[in-house]
Every structure is written in structure tokens, then in C-alpha cells.
Design an enzyme around this catalytic site. Structure first.
Site, mmCIF file in Angstrom:
data_model
loop_
_atom_site.group_PDB
_atom_site.id
_atom_site.type_symbol
_atom_site.label_atom_id
_atom_site.label_comp_id
_atom_site.label_asym_id
_atom_site.label_seq_id
_atom_site.Cartn_x
_atom_site.Cartn_y
_atom_site.Cartn_z
ATOM 1 C CE1 TYR A 168 -4.852 -1.796 4.442
ATOM 2 C CE2 TYR A 168 -3.728 0.254 3.942
ATOM 3 C CZ TYR A 168 -4.332 -0.919 3.516
ATOM 4 O OH TYR A 168 -4.391 -1.210 2.176
ATOM 5 C CB SER B 149 -0.875 -0.017 1.260
ATOM 6 O OG SER B 149 -1.398 1.272 1.534
#
Ligand code: NAI
Length: 254
Positions: free
Chosen positions: A160, A147
Site C-alpha cells: 500500500y 495517502s
């Protein structure tokens, strides 16, 4: 026009975790189009069934197994079932992921553990199982879906970004260890892609900010991840390992 042979995935078997929707589905369909047999390991059987039909339309073998990647004891049996049904796994795409968006002041232990277990721990354990099998044969490819938050910080995504940052470091470490076994381990960083995960960001002020910040001026679509995945799954990338490939409309460079 036929693709060059170096991108051909015929005789390959690919596992895609969470491959029944979003980016995982886009990648699974791309790998199937390049000729690989596909195993979807995911939780929702109805969604898996629908995606299987689309994959089979490419004329390849495909199976779906119900798997929650956070259940460590279920990983090896699922992997072995794929090998029994389709043959030796040559490509593993660690795509399954979750995000919890919450202030650090409000996080509870479950929020933290669920994200780390799904996005990081499961990748280690499934990659270990795959590498043990690939090392006995002629090698293989492991592709981790990272990501922008592997590198950038942002409010409300502590678990995350920690999981995805860890995922890139995991990618590099195991890439070095497995390189001489002819197993390449790489990561793909998607930019903002239109999926269920980004639904809350697909409208409103945050949407406008994303569009402004993304040089391409739009969200990406799940199928736009397929090209990078085919490259990293094929002989075309045999000398590429430990790398991070950005498929993000230029988001990372601004
Ligand atoms: P999505 O929510 O559509 O797909 C995530 C998939 O992972 C779903 O199929 C879900 O069921 C599966 N999954 C989650 N927990 C699981 C578990 N415990 N066991 C098995 N499967 C599980 O989201 P999207 O966007 O397709 O995400 C795919 C990957 O891409 C994720 O790792 C995500 O972090 C990453 N990503 C997505 C971006 C985006 O803009 N959509 C940007 C950067 C990374």
C-alpha cells in the site's frame, strides 16, 4: 449563497473510479453538487445504482459502468463509453484503491500485485487515456487519491505505501508533462476517514492512537473530501499542478 463562478463545474464531465462508496461517493456527490455530470466506474452494480440516485438528486446527468480498474483492456472501452454517453471527460478522479495489511514476512505475490495494480498501475493507464482525450480539447483535471503512507512508513502496509508513494511521484511527473496542455494533475491525501477500508481501525487501541495523533481529534467523513476535489476540478485551481493537498485534520504535521 451561490458559490463563486470559479468553482462552478457545469458543463464538465467527471469520472470517479470506485465512486459508489466511501471517499469516492463523497467526492462524486460534491462534484455533482457543483454541477458536473458524473460517471461512476466501479465493480458493485447495486452500490453504484444507489449512489446514482443520490447524484441525480442534484439535477445532473449520471451514469455507472461496471469496471474492474485492474483489467487494463477494459479501461479504454469504458472511457469511450462515458464520452459517448456524457460528452468529453474534463475531470478524472482516480479514487479506487485497496489495502492489504500483512507482515512483509507473510506477503504473497497476489497480495503485492493486486495492490500495485489497483492503486498505481491502473491510475497510470486510465490517466494516459484521459490525457490523450483532454489534450485534444481545452485541457482537464486529474485528481489522484493518495495517502499519508505516500510519505510515511508503517508496519504491515508494504504494498500500500509503495503504491501510494509511487502515486505521488506519478502525479508530479505527469503534471509537468501535461502542464502546457492545460491539464492539471494533483493529489489529495485524506487523513483517517470513516469508510469500509478503515473499519478495522474504527475501534480498539489503534483507534485511540489515531485520535490522539490527529490534531482535529477525530476521523474525517467522506464528504469532507469534496471541497478539495471541487477546488482541484475547477478553474479555481488552474495554476495549481503537481501539488499534494492534505485533508487530514492536521495528521501530517504532527
Ligand atoms: P473503500 O473501500 O470504501 O472504497 C474503495 C473503493 O475502491 C470501493 O468502491 C472499491 O470497490 C473500489 N475498488 C477497489 N478495487 C477496485 C477495482 N479493482 N476496480 C474498481 N473499483 C475498485 O475505501 P475508501 O476509504 O473510500 O478509499 C478510497 C480511496 O481513498 C482509496 O484509494 C484509498 O486508498 C484512499 N484513502 C483512504 C483513506 C481512509 O482513511 N479511508 C485514507 C487515505 C487514502
Amino acid at each position: 449563497m451561490a458559490a463563486p463562478k470559479m468553482f462552478d463545474l457545469v458543463d464538465n464531465v467527471a469520472i470517479v473510479t470506485g465512486g459508489n462508496g466511501g471517499i469516492g461517493r463523497g467526492i462524486a456527490l460534491g462534484l455533482a453538487e457543483a454541477g458536473a455530470s458524473i460517471a461512476i466506474l466501479a465493480r458493485n452494480e447495486e452500490k453504484s445504482c444507489a449512489t446514482l440516485k443520490e447524484i441525480e438528486a442534484h439535477g445532473v446527468k449520471a451514469i455507472a459502468l461496471k469496471l474492474d480498474v485492474t483489467r487494463r483492456d477494459d479501461l479504454r472501452p469504458a472511457f469511450e463509453e462515458v464520452e459517448r454517453k456524457l460528452g468529453p471527460v474534463t475531470i478524472l478522479v482516480n479514487n479506487a484503491g485497496v489495502a492489504v495489511s500483512k507482515s512483509v514476512l507473510k506477503y504473497n505475490a497476489d497480495d503485492w500485485d493486486r495492490v500495485i495494480e489497483t492503486n498505481l498501475n491502473s491510475v497510470f493507464f486510465l490517466s494516459q487515456i484521459a490525457a490523450q482525450s483532454m489534450a485534444q480539447r481545452s485541457g482537464g483535471k486529474i485528481i489522484n487519491i493518495a495517502s499519508e503512507y505516500s510519505r510515511l512508513g508503517s508496519p504491515s502496509v508494504a504494498s500500500y505505501s509503495a503504491s501510494k508513494g509511487g502515486l505521488v511521484q506519478l502525479t508530479k511527473s505527469i503534471a509537468i508533462e501535461l502542464a502546457r496542455k492545460n491539464i492539471q494533475v494533483n493529489a489529495i491525501v485524506p487523513g483517517w476517514i470513516t469508510t469500509e477500508m478503515t473499519a478495522p481501525a474504527q475501534s480498539g487501541p489503534f483507534h485511540d492512537e489515531i485520535i490522539m495523533r490527529t490534531p482535529a481529534g477525530r476521523f474525517g467523513e467522506p464528504e469532507e473530501l469534496a471541497g478539495a476535489a471541487i477546488f482541484l476540478a475547477s478553474h479555481a485551481s488552474d495554476f495549481v499542478t503537481g501539488s499534494v493537498v492534505y485533508v487530514d485534520g492536521g495528521y501530517a504535521i504532527r
